[in-house]
Design a protein around this motif. Structure first.
Motif, PDB file in Angstrom:
ATOM      1  N   ASP A 186       0.836  -1.196   0.000  1.00  0.00           N
ATOM      2  CA  ASP A 186       0.000   0.000   0.000  1.00  0.00           C
ATOM      3  C   ASP A 186       0.878   1.256   0.000  1.00  0.00           C
ATOM      4  N   ASP A 187       1.958   1.223   0.795  1.00  0.00           N
ATOM      5  CA  ASP A 187       2.910   2.330   0.773  1.00  0.00           C
ATOM      6  C   ASP A 187       3.502   2.484  -0.627  1.00  0.00           C
ATOM      7  N   PHE A 188       3.828   1.359  -1.247  1.00  0.00           N
ATOM      8  CA  PHE A 188       4.412   1.375  -2.585  1.00  0.00           C
ATOM      9  C   PHE A 188       3.459   2.014  -3.583  1.00  0.00           C
ATOM     10  N   ALA A 189       2.179   1.643  -3.522  1.00  0.00           N
ATOM     11  CA  ALA A 189       1.199   2.190  -4.455  1.00  0.00           C
ATOM     12  C   ALA A 189       1.090   3.702  -4.316  1.00  0.00           C
ATOM     13  N   VAL A 190       1.062   4.182  -3.088  1.00  0.00           N
ATOM     14  CA  VAL A 190       0.947   5.627  -2.851  1.00  0.00           C
ATOM     15  C   VAL A 190       2.200   6.355  -3.315  1.00  0.00           C
ATOM     16  N   GLY A 191       3.367   5.867  -2.921  1.00  0.00           N
ATOM     17  CA  GLY A 191       4.609   6.514  -3.309  1.00  0.00           C
ATOM     18  C   GLY A 191       4.837   6.484  -4.806  1.00  0.00           C
ATOM     19  N   PHE A 192       4.489   5.379  -5.442  1.00  0.00           N
ATOM     20  CA  PHE A 192       4.645   5.267  -6.894  1.00  0.00           C
ATOM     21  C   PHE A 192       3.740   6.266  -7.603  1.00  0.00           C
ATOM     22  N   ALA A 193       2.510   6.422  -7.130  1.00  0.00           N
ATOM     23  CA  ALA A 193       1.580   7.380  -7.745  1.00  0.00           C
ATOM     24  C   ALA A 193       2.103   8.805  -7.634  1.00  0.00           C
ATOM     25  N   PHE A 194       2.699   9.141  -6.477  1.00  0.00           N
ATOM     26  CA  PHE A 194       3.297  10.466  -6.321  1.00  0.00           C
ATOM     27  C   PHE A 194       4.493  10.641  -7.254  1.00  0.00           C
ATOM     28  N   SER A 195       5.373   9.625  -7.301  1.00  0.00           N
ATOM     29  CA  SER A 195       6.571   9.728  -8.125  1.00  0.00           C
ATOM     30  C   SER A 195       6.245   9.834  -9.609  1.00  0.00           C
ATOM     31  N   GLU A 196       5.142   9.221 -10.021  1.00  0.00           N
ATOM     32  CA  GLU A 196       4.713   9.300 -11.416  1.00  0.00           C
ATOM     33  C   GLU A 196       3.910  10.562 -11.708  1.00  0.00           C
ATOM     34  N   ARG A 197       3.705  11.390 -10.694  1.00  0.00           N
ATOM     35  CA  ARG A 197       2.966  12.655 -10.811  1.00  0.00           C
ATOM     36  C   ARG A 197       1.514  12.430 -11.246  1.00  0.00           C
ATOM     37  N   LEU A 198       0.967  11.317 -10.812  1.00  0.00           N
ATOM     38  CA  LEU A 198      -0.435  11.027 -11.121  1.00  0.00           C
ATOM     39  C   LEU A 198      -1.379  11.677 -10.125  1.00  0.00           C
ATOM     40  N   ILE A 199      -0.880  11.970  -8.942  1.00  0.00           N
ATOM     41  CA  ILE A 199      -1.720  12.549  -7.890  1.00  0.00           C
ATOM     42  C   ILE A 199      -1.013  13.749  -7.284  1.00  0.00           C
ATOM     43  N   GLY A 200      -1.808  14.637  -6.721  1.00  0.00           N
ATOM     44  CA  GLY A 200      -1.238  15.793  -6.049  1.00  0.00           C
ATOM     45  C   GLY A 200      -1.294  15.689  -4.547  1.00  0.00           C
ATOM     46  N   GLY A 201      -2.109  14.778  -4.042  1.00  0.00           N
ATOM     47  CA  GLY A 201      -2.249  14.592  -2.610  1.00  0.00           C
ATOM     48  C   GLY A 201      -2.882  13.253  -2.313  1.00  0.00           C
ATOM     49  N   LEU A 202      -2.822  12.846  -1.059  1.00  0.00           N
ATOM     50  CA  LEU A 202      -3.353  11.542  -0.671  1.00  0.00           C
ATOM     51  C   LEU A 202      -4.846  11.448  -0.931  1.00  0.00           C
ATOM     52  N   ALA A 203      -5.547  12.577  -0.882  1.00  0.00           N
ATOM     53  CA  ALA A 203      -6.994  12.570  -1.119  1.00  0.00           C
ATOM     54  C   ALA A 203      -7.351  12.174  -2.541  1.00  0.00           C
ATOM     55  N   ASP A 204      -6.383  12.211  -3.460  1.00  0.00           N
ATOM     56  CA  ASP A 204      -6.636  11.802  -4.837  1.00  0.00           C
ATOM     57  C   ASP A 204      -6.775  10.286  -4.975  1.00  0.00           C
ATOM     58  N   ILE A 205      -6.389   9.552  -3.938  1.00  0.00           N
ATOM     59  CA  ILE A 205      -6.525   8.093  -3.958  1.00  0.00           C
ATOM     60  C   ILE A 205      -7.806   7.712  -3.227  1.00  0.00           C
TER      61      ILE A 205
END
Length: 266
Positions: free
Chosen positions: A54-73
């Motif tokens: 779950d940490d990986f999914a969140v960090g990967f989404a940030f690193s790929e610039r797919l999300i701007g904040g945790l609320a985007d998930i």
């Protein structure tokens, strides 16, 4: 399978220089394909350690610039199969344009020359300016280096994984994530910090790897003020760090470290 699925025991034949042979058992790190889907779109398959996904999914989404904040998930679902793991991540509808844009560039990697030029531009997209400040002293860096090994249980067991650590400004190690891939370990750390709403607070990141440009970019996107790596940096990593104001410490060993001289940005 042992260690919560992160390592297993394998028998080896030990061959000594003088010719003696003996059977020994060793722990080896588990490496599995991790397929990541965003809003039902297959985005990437990464080879990773099957822990802290779950940490990986969140960090990967940030690193790929797919999300701007945790609320985007909206949601993360984890499914284990015989051949690997699947992470199904649901993003807010507002992320759709970014997601589809990134997917188009990823698909075009094997296409025509013009697409290649576009991919080069994507690969070297401008990084945000690092706004956080590192307050760590030299002694804090050496303290973190001395303590890192004791915070790497999977690497102690297998000798085959990297670690990414969040360190306080006094060198205390606050949290660590391990993975067979250095990029994955850093994504997991960034994801764990985002999920805990944790800031760098004058501290720094310590990575048990060489300093590649991808790790510099992940640090910049996470607004990490200082990145410390055990091994050397590449030329592009240095250029990217200088472009965004990231403090860089490399070849960090128990007796000395190398601090990149700050670029005159005036």
């Amino acid at each position: 399978m042992s260690g919560g699925g992160t390592f297993r025991q394998v028998d080896f034949c030990r061959i000594a220089a003088e010719g003696d042979r003996s059977l020994i058992g060793r722990s080896v790190a588990v490496e599995r394909p991790i397929a990541i889907e965003f809003n039902g779109i297959g985005y990437a398959v990464m080879m990773a350690s099957p822990a802290d996904l779950d940490d990986f999914a969140v960090g990967f989404a940030f690193s790929e610039r797919l999300i701007g904040g945790l609320a985007d998930i909206v949601d993360i679902q984890h499914h284990s199969t015989l051949n690997g793991d699947v992470l199904r991540v649901t993003l807010q509808p507002s992320c759709s344009e970014r997601l589809l844009g990134r997917v188009r560039h990823r698909i075009s990697e094997s296409a025509c020359g013009l697409c290649g030029i576009e991919n080069l531009e994507q690969a070297l997209r401008p990084l945000p300016e690092v706004t956080a400040t590192a307050n760590a002293t030299d002694s804090a860096i050496f303290r973190a280096l001395a303590d890192l090994r004791e915070r790497q249980p999977l690497n102690r067991e297998t000798g085959a994984v990297h670690a990414a650590a969040q360190c306080a400004d006094d060198g205390r190690i606050l949290r660590v994530r391990e993975d067979v891939g250095r990029h994955n370990a850093f994504d997991k750390l960034i994801g764990a910090m985002r999920r805990a709403d944790a800031a760098w607070d004058g501290g720094f990141a310590l990575l048990s790897s060489r300093c590649s440009y991808e790790l510099v970019e992940k640090a910049a996107l996470a607004d990490c003020p200082m990145l410390v790596t055990i091994s050397a940096a590449t030329d592009l990593a240095i250029q990217r760090a200088q472009s965004c104001g990231l403090s860089l410490i490399v070849l960090a060993r128990s007796d000395a470290v190398l601090a990149l001289a700050p670029l005159d940005r005036g």
